[in-house]
Design an enzyme around this catalytic site. Structure first.
Site, PDB file in Angstrom:
ATOM      1  N   LYS A  26      -1.465 -11.405  -1.868  1.00  0.00           N
ATOM      2  CA  LYS A  26      -0.552 -12.145  -2.747  1.00  0.00           C
ATOM      3  C   LYS A  26       0.424 -13.017  -1.960  1.00  0.00           C
ATOM      4  O   LYS A  26       0.661 -14.159  -2.314  1.00  0.00           O
ATOM      5  CB  LYS A  26       0.277 -11.181  -3.614  1.00  0.00           C
ATOM      6  CG  LYS A  26      -0.496 -10.453  -4.682  1.00  0.00           C
ATOM      7  CD  LYS A  26       0.464  -9.855  -5.718  1.00  0.00           C
ATOM      8  CE  LYS A  26       1.464  -8.894  -5.097  1.00  0.00           C
ATOM      9  NZ  LYS A  26       0.899  -7.592  -4.733  1.00  0.00           N
ATOM     10  N   ARG A  99       6.189  -5.539 -13.895  1.00  0.00           N
ATOM     11  CA  ARG A  99       5.485  -4.354 -13.424  1.00  0.00           C
ATOM     12  C   ARG A  99       5.060  -3.457 -14.586  1.00  0.00           C
ATOM     13  O   ARG A  99       4.228  -2.571 -14.405  1.00  0.00           O
ATOM     14  CB  ARG A  99       6.390  -3.520 -12.511  1.00  0.00           C
ATOM     15  CG  ARG A  99       6.538  -4.086 -11.120  1.00  0.00           C
ATOM     16  CD  ARG A  99       7.285  -3.085 -10.249  1.00  0.00           C
ATOM     17  NE  ARG A  99       7.831  -3.718  -9.073  1.00  0.00           N
ATOM     18  CZ  ARG A  99       7.168  -3.922  -7.956  1.00  0.00           C
ATOM     19  NH1 ARG A  99       5.904  -3.544  -7.867  1.00  0.00           N
ATOM     20  NH2 ARG A  99       7.739  -4.516  -6.930  1.00  0.00           N
ATOM     21  N   ARG A 141      -4.633  -2.458  11.130  1.00  0.00           N
ATOM     22  CA  ARG A 141      -3.397  -3.090  11.592  1.00  0.00           C
ATOM     23  C   ARG A 141      -2.632  -2.189  12.563  1.00  0.00           C
ATOM     24  O   ARG A 141      -2.387  -1.026  12.281  1.00  0.00           O
ATOM     25  CB  ARG A 141      -2.525  -3.407  10.375  1.00  0.00           C
ATOM     26  CG  ARG A 141      -1.387  -4.337  10.687  1.00  0.00           C
ATOM     27  CD  ARG A 141      -0.826  -4.899   9.421  1.00  0.00           C
ATOM     28  NE  ARG A 141      -0.210  -3.874   8.599  1.00  0.00           N
ATOM     29  CZ  ARG A 141       0.349  -4.124   7.421  1.00  0.00           C
ATOM     30  NH1 ARG A 141       0.332  -5.347   6.928  1.00  0.00           N
ATOM     31  NH2 ARG A 141       0.898  -3.148   6.728  1.00  0.00           N
ATOM     32  N   ARG A 174       1.143   2.261  11.530  1.00  0.00           N
ATOM     33  CA  ARG A 174       2.171   2.737  10.611  1.00  0.00           C
ATOM     34  C   ARG A 174       1.624   3.816   9.708  1.00  0.00           C
ATOM     35  O   ARG A 174       0.461   3.827   9.371  1.00  0.00           O
ATOM     36  CB  ARG A 174       2.705   1.578   9.768  1.00  0.00           C
ATOM     37  CG  ARG A 174       3.741   0.752  10.492  1.00  0.00           C
ATOM     38  CD  ARG A 174       4.149  -0.465   9.688  1.00  0.00           C
ATOM     39  NE  ARG A 174       3.869  -0.326   8.252  1.00  0.00           N
ATOM     40  CZ  ARG A 174       3.993  -1.318   7.401  1.00  0.00           C
ATOM     41  NH1 ARG A 174       4.363  -2.506   7.818  1.00  0.00           N
ATOM     42  NH2 ARG A 174       3.727  -1.144   6.123  1.00  0.00           N
ATOM     43  N   ARG A 185      -2.895   4.619  -2.518  1.00  0.00           N
ATOM     44  CA  ARG A 185      -2.125   3.465  -2.996  1.00  0.00           C
ATOM     45  C   ARG A 185      -2.967   2.616  -3.952  1.00  0.00           C
ATOM     46  O   ARG A 185      -2.484   2.156  -4.984  1.00  0.00           O
ATOM     47  CB  ARG A 185      -1.700   2.620  -1.792  1.00  0.00           C
ATOM     48  CG  ARG A 185      -0.711   1.523  -2.151  1.00  0.00           C
ATOM     49  CD  ARG A 185      -0.615   0.493  -1.052  1.00  0.00           C
ATOM     50  NE  ARG A 185      -0.087   1.048   0.181  1.00  0.00           N
ATOM     51  CZ  ARG A 185      -0.041   0.363   1.319  1.00  0.00           C
ATOM     52  NH1 ARG A 185      -0.504  -0.854   1.377  1.00  0.00           N
ATOM     53  NH2 ARG A 185       0.451   0.913   2.389  1.00  0.00           N
TER      54      ARG A 185
END
Ligand SMILES: [Zn+2]
Length: 234
Positions: A26, A99, A141, A174, A185
């Site tokens: 996004k 949301r 990542r 992370r 998620r």
């Protein structure tokens, strides 16, 4: 980047709502819409920060400090004046809002009352990615704890595995880039967002776009969707 559409915005684009799980792209697409169409990106985080010194901002801070969900009426009250600023006249991109279904209903009513969206309602672009796409983007990542540079095992690996190109520090992953966290998620985003998606699908100029294609192709598809939703477009 090559521009799929040569002419910049001559006509109003109207409100654009970007939806998609974090990691769906996004942010990148929003930047490209901003650059191409010259409309502002409105993120609730920025607006909350800007409202810090207002009575509403102070009320907001109390909810945040207590770790409670901010009520829809408060979010909407803080957002409304921002959407009426002159820079929003040709359109704007909403990022992180709505949301919930009640927030969406408030927004649709607000836009209709202020004649900000056309007969088909706002433009909604829903960027979808699968688990494997998200895994490649996020699980690969790694960041350098020393200089903050970001690497990706799949798309942007360091020259020496696990070590920063600039300072040789050992790269770290992370906690929220962990595969189990990513799966969780994605599932929780889809569960939470499905009612909102179905609600908006019927009340907007809605486009679902696959977000894991090469970035330039996603942008091309997004711009095509925006153009096809413009007032006067067939
Ligand atoms: Zn480094």
């Amino acid at each position: 980047m090559s521009e799929p559409f040569a002419a910049p915005a001559a006509r109003s684009l109207g409100p654009v709502i970007l939806l998609g799980v974090p990691g769906a792209g996004k942010g990148t697409q929003a930047q490209r819409i901003v650059a191409h169409y010259g409309i502002p990106q409105i993120s609730t985080g920025d607006i909350f920060r800007a409202a810090a010194d207002t009575p509403q901002g102070r009320e907001l801070a109390q909810y945040m400090e207590r770790g409670e969900l901010v009520p829809d009426r408060l979010v909407c009250a803080i957002l409304a004046p921002r959407l009426q600023q002159p820079d929003c006249r040709q359109g704007f991109i909403l990022d992180g809002f709505p949301r919930t279904v009640p927030q969406a209903d408030w927004l649709l009513t607000f836009l209709a009352e202020h004649r900000m969206s056309g007969a088909r309602g706002p433009i909604v672009v829903y960027l979808t990615v699968g688990y494997n796409d998200l895994y490649r983007r996020l699980a690969g990542r790694r960041t350098c704890p020393k200089c903050g540079r970001i690497y990706n095992d799949f798309s942007q690996p360091p020259q020496r595995p696990g070590l920063c190109d600039l300072d040789g520090a050992e790269l770290v992953q992370r906690r929220d880039d962990d595969p189990a966290v990513i799966r969780e998620r994605l599932i929780s985003y889809e569960e939470r967002t499905l009612p909102l998606i179905e609600h908006l699908r019927r009340r907007s100029c809605f486009h679902q776009i696959y977000g894991a294609d090469p970035v330039a192709r996603v942008t091309e598809n997004v711009f095509w969707a925006l153009e096809s939703c413009r007032d006067g477009a067939a």
